[in-house]
Structures are given as C-alpha cells and as structure tokens.
Motif scaffolding. Structure first.
Motif, PDB file in Angstrom:
ATOM      1  N   ALA A   1      23.572  48.672  19.767  1.00  0.00           N
ATOM      2  CA  ALA A   1      24.617  48.095  20.615  1.00  0.00           C
ATOM      3  C   ALA A   1      24.066  46.933  21.438  1.00  0.00           C
ATOM      4  O   ALA A   1      24.716  45.887  21.587  1.00  0.00           O
ATOM      5  CB  ALA A   1      25.192  49.167  21.538  1.00  0.00           C
TER       6      ALA A   1
ATOM      7  N   GLU B   1      23.517  43.867  19.214  1.00  0.00           N
ATOM      8  CA  GLU B   1      24.747  43.197  18.792  1.00  0.00           C
ATOM      9  C   GLU B   1      25.445  42.477  19.937  1.00  0.00           C
ATOM     10  O   GLU B   1      26.087  41.448  19.719  1.00  0.00           O
ATOM     11  CB  GLU B   1      25.704  44.231  18.186  1.00  0.00           C
ATOM     12  N   ARG B   2      25.329  43.000  21.177  1.00  0.00           N
ATOM     13  CA  ARG B   2      26.127  42.477  22.281  1.00  0.00           C
ATOM     14  C   ARG B   2      25.377  41.568  23.248  1.00  0.00           C
ATOM     15  O   ARG B   2      26.003  40.911  24.076  1.00  0.00           O
ATOM     16  CB  ARG B   2      26.757  43.638  23.061  1.00  0.00           C
ATOM     17  N   ASP B   3      24.059  41.545  23.173  1.00  0.00           N
ATOM     18  CA  ASP B   3      23.305  40.708  24.097  1.00  0.00           C
ATOM     19  C   ASP B   3      22.624  39.575  23.335  1.00  0.00           C
ATOM     20  O   ASP B   3      21.656  39.806  22.608  1.00  0.00           O
ATOM     21  CB  ASP B   3      22.260  41.544  24.837  1.00  0.00           C
TER      22      ASP B   3
ATOM     23  N   PHE C   1      26.110  50.090  26.469  1.00  0.00           N
ATOM     24  CA  PHE C   1      25.228  48.969  26.808  1.00  0.00           C
ATOM     25  C   PHE C   1      25.325  48.724  28.305  1.00  0.00           C
ATOM     26  O   PHE C   1      26.360  48.296  28.811  1.00  0.00           O
ATOM     27  CB  PHE C   1      25.634  47.719  26.029  1.00  0.00           C
TER      28      PHE C   1
ATOM     29  N   ASP D   1      24.005  46.359  30.873  1.00  0.00           N
ATOM     30  CA  ASP D   1      23.315  45.074  30.935  1.00  0.00           C
ATOM     31  C   ASP D   1      22.791  44.827  32.350  1.00  0.00           C
ATOM     32  O   ASP D   1      23.520  45.012  33.316  1.00  0.00           O
ATOM     33  CB  ASP D   1      24.277  43.958  30.531  1.00  0.00           C
TER      34      ASP D   1
ATOM     35  N   ASN E   1      30.904  52.615  22.631  1.00  0.00           N
ATOM     36  CA  ASN E   1      30.873  51.149  22.644  1.00  0.00           C
ATOM     37  C   ASN E   1      31.386  50.558  23.957  1.00  0.00           C
ATOM     38  O   ASN E   1      32.188  49.616  23.962  1.00  0.00           O
ATOM     39  CB  ASN E   1      31.681  50.599  21.463  1.00  0.00           C
TER      40      ASN E   1
ATOM     41  N   THR F   1      30.585  48.669  27.608  1.00  0.00           N
ATOM     42  CA  THR F   1      29.637  47.742  28.224  1.00  0.00           C
ATOM     43  C   THR F   1      29.797  47.784  29.734  1.00  0.00           C
ATOM     44  O   THR F   1      30.918  47.646  30.249  1.00  0.00           O
ATOM     45  CB  THR F   1      29.867  46.301  27.730  1.00  0.00           C
TER      46      THR F   1
ATOM     47  N   ASN G   1      35.369  51.187  23.814  1.00  0.00           N
ATOM     48  CA  ASN G   1      35.410  49.710  23.781  1.00  0.00           C
ATOM     49  C   ASN G   1      35.868  49.115  25.111  1.00  0.00           C
ATOM     50  O   ASN G   1      36.636  48.145  25.146  1.00  0.00           O
ATOM     51  CB  ASN G   1      36.335  49.238  22.654  1.00  0.00           C
TER      52      ASN G   1
ATOM     53  N   PHE H   1      35.084  47.243  28.762  1.00  0.00           N
ATOM     54  CA  PHE H   1      34.172  46.302  29.410  1.00  0.00           C
ATOM     55  C   PHE H   1      34.371  46.410  30.912  1.00  0.00           C
ATOM     56  O   PHE H   1      35.492  46.281  31.411  1.00  0.00           O
ATOM     57  CB  PHE H   1      34.468  44.870  28.948  1.00  0.00           C
TER      58      PHE H   1
ATOM     59  N   LYS I   1      39.532  45.836  29.887  1.00  0.00           N
ATOM     60  CA  LYS I   1      38.565  44.970  30.550  1.00  0.00           C
ATOM     61  C   LYS I   1      38.812  45.034  32.052  1.00  0.00           C
ATOM     62  O   LYS I   1      39.941  44.812  32.503  1.00  0.00           O
ATOM     63  CB  LYS I   1      38.704  43.530  30.060  1.00  0.00           C
TER      64      LYS I   1
END
Length: 222
Positions: free
Chosen positions: A11, A14-16, A79, A81, A97, A99, A123, A125, A143
């Motif tokens: 993950a 793919e995302r960073d 993920f 971050d 999934n 973030t 999914n 964010f 989101k």
C-alpha cells in the motif's frame, strides 16, 4: 499477520510517490513500524493479554510518535503517511486501503462506554489534523479534509470538510455551488465563502470569544 504486513508495504509503495524501494519502506517509514507493532500487540490482545500488548503499544508510540491501542481493529493496506501525532483509540475499527495523514485522531468524546471510537470504511482518505470523535461510522470512499472535526456519521462516496464537518461533495457532485455570504465581525460586514474553512471558523470563534470576554470585563468595571 505476515500477509497483512506485506499488504501494508504494498500500500505504501503504491500510494507514496516518495517511496523509492521496498528496503526504504521497511527501514524508513514509522507508519509501517507502528502497524507491525500493532499487528503483534492486537494478536496478544485477542488472547486476553493486557499488560504486554500495552507495553508494545507504548514502546511503539515512543519510537514512532503514533499511538494505536492494541484493541483497535485495522484492516489490510492501511497507509499512515508521516504519522506523527496519530492517535487511534481502543474500539476504533478501520477498513481496507485507508490512508491517514499526520495529526489524525480517531478518538472518543469521553462520555461513552463500550464502543466509543469511530468505524472507518474502506478506501477512506483522512487529511492531516482531522479529528473523528465518538462511535460514528464513516462510509466507504469518503474523503475527510485536513483539520476537519467529524462527530456525526458520514455516508459513503462523499467529501467532508470544516468544523463541524459538512458534506460538500457527494458521488463526485458538489452539494451546492460556492456562494458568498456576509458575517458581522467587530461591527463590520465581511464577505466570506460559504464552503467551511477550518482556519476561518477558528478565527471567527476566537473573535467572538474576545468580544464576549471584553463585554464581561466592561460589565465588571462598571
């Protein structure tokens, strides 16, 4: 657990866009380190152990700046971050999934017992500094804007921003066109955007607070 860790690494890859190699991810990403520690602590927590999982959680917090209670349920491909200041409470549940950026809190309000932390769908964010509080459900494909405060359930496929959090986009369509309105601040009419802005709302609150304190001070002096 190893399969989950592998998916967590994938993950990040793919995302960073800053991630250049698997080796870099393994050694240089505190979000991954916190997740690995949590996977192990959660395994022990489910075995009815209390002290050891908490010790693992606190040690991970010391090294990564990320606090995840061993009781939290986390799906695959999370993920985190940057991660500094992230707090995930005991009864929080996170789907697949997801973030999460730095400074995010999945916390309680201090009033409930039992299930008292958020449930996050798949999914999702969550922008930096966002706070999701209480036993609320966040739907899939949501989101949440940076700095938002969410205390109510959020339907899937929406975008939420502001304090308090408000839905501004649903299924890719804006809830309404950006409009202007006037607010009276210090006896002056000021035009501000209708779309919630965390910084703007905070400043407005501070202005109102100062006005109230000045009024009380004037009453005492008189």
């Amino acid at each position: 657990m190893f399969r989950q860790v592998k998916q967590d690494i994938q993950a990040i890859s793919e995302r960073d866009p800053a991630a250049k190699s698997i080796v870099e991810i393994i050694f240089c990403y505190p979000g991954l380190h916190a997740l690995i520690a949590h996977r192990f602590a959660h395994y022990l927590f489910k075995k009815k152990m209390v002290l050891l999982p908490r010790l693992i959680s606190q040690t991970s917090r010391f090294f990564t700046g990320i606090e995840i209670h061993p009781g939290a349920k986390i799906g695959q491909g999370l993920f985190i971050d940057h991660g500094m200041g992230v707090v995930i409470g005991e009864t929080a549940e996170i789907g697949n999934n997801v973030t999460i950026y730095q400074g995010v809190t999945l916390g309680g309000t201090g009033k409930e017992k039992g299930k008292r932390h958020p449930t996050i769908g798949n999914n999702v964010f969550i922008g930096s500094g966002a706070k999701i509080l209480g036993s609320v459900k966040i739907g899939d494909n949501v989101k949440i804007g940076a700095g938002s405060v969410v205390t109510k359930p959020v339907p899937g496929n929406t975008t939420v921003v502001g304090i308090p959090g408000k839905v501004v986009v649903q299924h890719g369509v804006p809830m309404k066109e950006l409009q202007l309105r006037t607010k009276n601040i210090c006896n002056k009419e000021i035009r501000v955007e209708e779309m919630p802005d965390p910084d703007q709302e905070t400043l407005l609150y501070l202005v109102r607070r100062v006005e109230m304190l000045e009024k009380k001070l004037a009453e005492k002096e008189s």
